[in-house]
Design an enzyme around this catalytic site. Structure first.
Site, PDB file in Angstrom:
ATOM      1  N   GLY A  10     -11.674   1.031   7.890  1.00 34.27           N
ATOM      2  CA  GLY A  10     -11.243   2.326   7.364  1.00 34.27           C
ATOM      3  C   GLY A  10     -12.166   2.777   6.252  1.00 34.27           C
ATOM      4  O   GLY A  10     -11.729   3.403   5.284  1.00 34.27           O
ATOM      5  N   GLY A  11     -13.450   2.481   6.410  1.00 33.78           N
ATOM      6  CA  GLY A  11     -14.384   2.606   5.296  1.00 33.78           C
ATOM      7  C   GLY A  11     -15.213   3.864   5.268  1.00 33.78           C
ATOM      8  O   GLY A  11     -16.203   3.917   4.530  1.00 33.78           O
ATOM      9  N   TYR A 151       5.962   1.196   8.460  1.00 29.10           N
ATOM     10  CA  TYR A 151       4.901   1.118   7.453  1.00 29.10           C
ATOM     11  C   TYR A 151       5.277   0.144   6.340  1.00 29.10           C
ATOM     12  O   TYR A 151       4.465  -0.701   5.935  1.00 29.10           O
ATOM     13  CB  TYR A 151       4.640   2.507   6.874  1.00 29.10           C
ATOM     14  CG  TYR A 151       3.439   2.579   5.969  1.00 29.10           C
ATOM     15  CD1 TYR A 151       2.166   2.695   6.498  1.00 29.10           C
ATOM     16  CD2 TYR A 151       3.580   2.533   4.587  1.00 29.10           C
ATOM     17  CE1 TYR A 151       1.046   2.763   5.666  1.00 29.10           C
ATOM     18  CE2 TYR A 151       2.476   2.593   3.757  1.00 29.10           C
ATOM     19  CZ  TYR A 151       1.213   2.709   4.299  1.00 29.10           C
ATOM     20  OH  TYR A 151       0.119   2.769   3.470  1.00 29.10           O
ATOM     21  N   ALA A 153       7.430  -2.349   6.393  1.00 30.65           N
ATOM     22  CA  ALA A 153       7.452  -3.724   6.889  1.00 30.65           C
ATOM     23  C   ALA A 153       6.033  -4.266   7.046  1.00 30.65           C
ATOM     24  O   ALA A 153       5.756  -5.434   6.726  1.00 30.65           O
ATOM     25  CB  ALA A 153       8.200  -3.791   8.220  1.00 30.65           C
ATOM     26  N   ILE A 183      -2.870   8.035  -5.805  1.00 33.84           N
ATOM     27  CA  ILE A 183      -4.309   8.231  -5.869  1.00 33.84           C
ATOM     28  C   ILE A 183      -4.642   9.555  -5.176  1.00 33.84           C
ATOM     29  O   ILE A 183      -4.086   9.871  -4.115  1.00 33.84           O
ATOM     30  CB  ILE A 183      -5.060   7.066  -5.199  1.00 33.84           C
ATOM     31  CG1 ILE A 183      -4.677   5.730  -5.857  1.00 33.84           C
ATOM     32  CG2 ILE A 183      -6.562   7.289  -5.253  1.00 33.84           C
ATOM     33  CD1 ILE A 183      -5.053   5.622  -7.324  1.00 33.84           C
TER      34      ILE A 183
END
Length: 247
Positions: A10-11, A151, A153, A183
């Site tokens: 996911g970069g 999400y 869990a 954020i």
């Protein structure tokens, strides 16, 4: 710093892109993984040039992850940093949640980090104390929310996966969980309606620091966790949230 390799899932967009930029600035050759948004990957490649290579990968596919890891190890050797940031969020009420929505989120958010770490850890162990895995968690791992059972869990599981990996990979590889609070990302602005003055004021009232954090502050925390200053820190969660969640 000599050239080092870092893998960031996911970069290529959002917080993940900021983490990739920081690792590149620190001298790492960054392999930034993305699932679908090629445009964002191309922009990051244009920005960072040969400091980054972007690779399309479904982290929920164990065979694809194994093949990806083999290519990285052959080309660059063992990564000194692995950041498990890729994730999915498909909200819905528990009683009406399709089984596939449950599976997709658990597969990406929990199984993905398991597959990636399992694929790279044997080589990282050979670095003898100079390797670090950072899992990107969520505050909902500790405090649940409505319509997010899958999400929440998955992120709660990721916290305990972090601790189990820290036990089993010590002392050669440190494993920690970095948890963002509010954020400033596109998703956060949309979800919490920060453009609305009333909604924004209510949100800021919950944060002792009185402001929303920046992706750069997440990168600051990552830089600490993968650096020498954190060489005695493993199995821990670091929450970057301005004091909103004091857990």
């Amino acid at each position: 710093m000599p050239n080092r390799t870092a893998v960031v899932t996911g970069g290529t967009k959002g917080i993940g892109a900021t983490l990739s930029r920081r690792l590149a600035r620190l001298g790492h050759h960054v392999v930034a993984v993305y699932r679908a948004d090629k445009a964002a990957a191309d922009l990051l490649s244009e920005e960072l040039g040969d400091q980054v290579e972007t690779v399309r990968l479904d982290v929920a596919d164990p065979e694809a992850v194994a093949a990806f890891a083999e290519r990285v190890l052959t080309a660059h050797g063992a990564p000194r940093v692995l950041v498990n940031n890729a994730g999915r969020n498909i909200d819905g009420p528990f009683l009406r949640m399709p089984d596939d929505d449950w599976r997709q989120v658990l597969d990406a958010n929990l199984s993905g980090p398991f597959y990636l770490t399992k694929a790279f850890a044997p080589a990282m162990l050979g670095l003898e104390g100079d390797a670090s895995v950072v899992n990107i968690g969520a505050t909902t791992a500790i405090r649940p929310r409505l319509n997010g059972v899958n999400y929440c869990a998955s992120k709660a599981g990721l916290l305990h996966l972090t601790k189990c990996l820290a036990l089993e990979l010590a002392p050669a590889v440190r494993v920690n969980c970095l948890i963002p609070g509010m954020i400033d990302t596109e998703e956060m602005r949309t979800r919490y309606r920060v453009a609305d003055p009333t909604a924004r004021a209510e949100l800021l009232a919950e944060i002792p620091q009185g402001r929303i954090g920046s992706p750069e502050e997440m990168a600051d925390a990552l830089e600490f966790l993968v650096g020498d200053g954190a060489r005695y820190i493993t199995g821990q969660k670091l929450i970057v949230d301005g004091g909103q969640f004091m857990w």
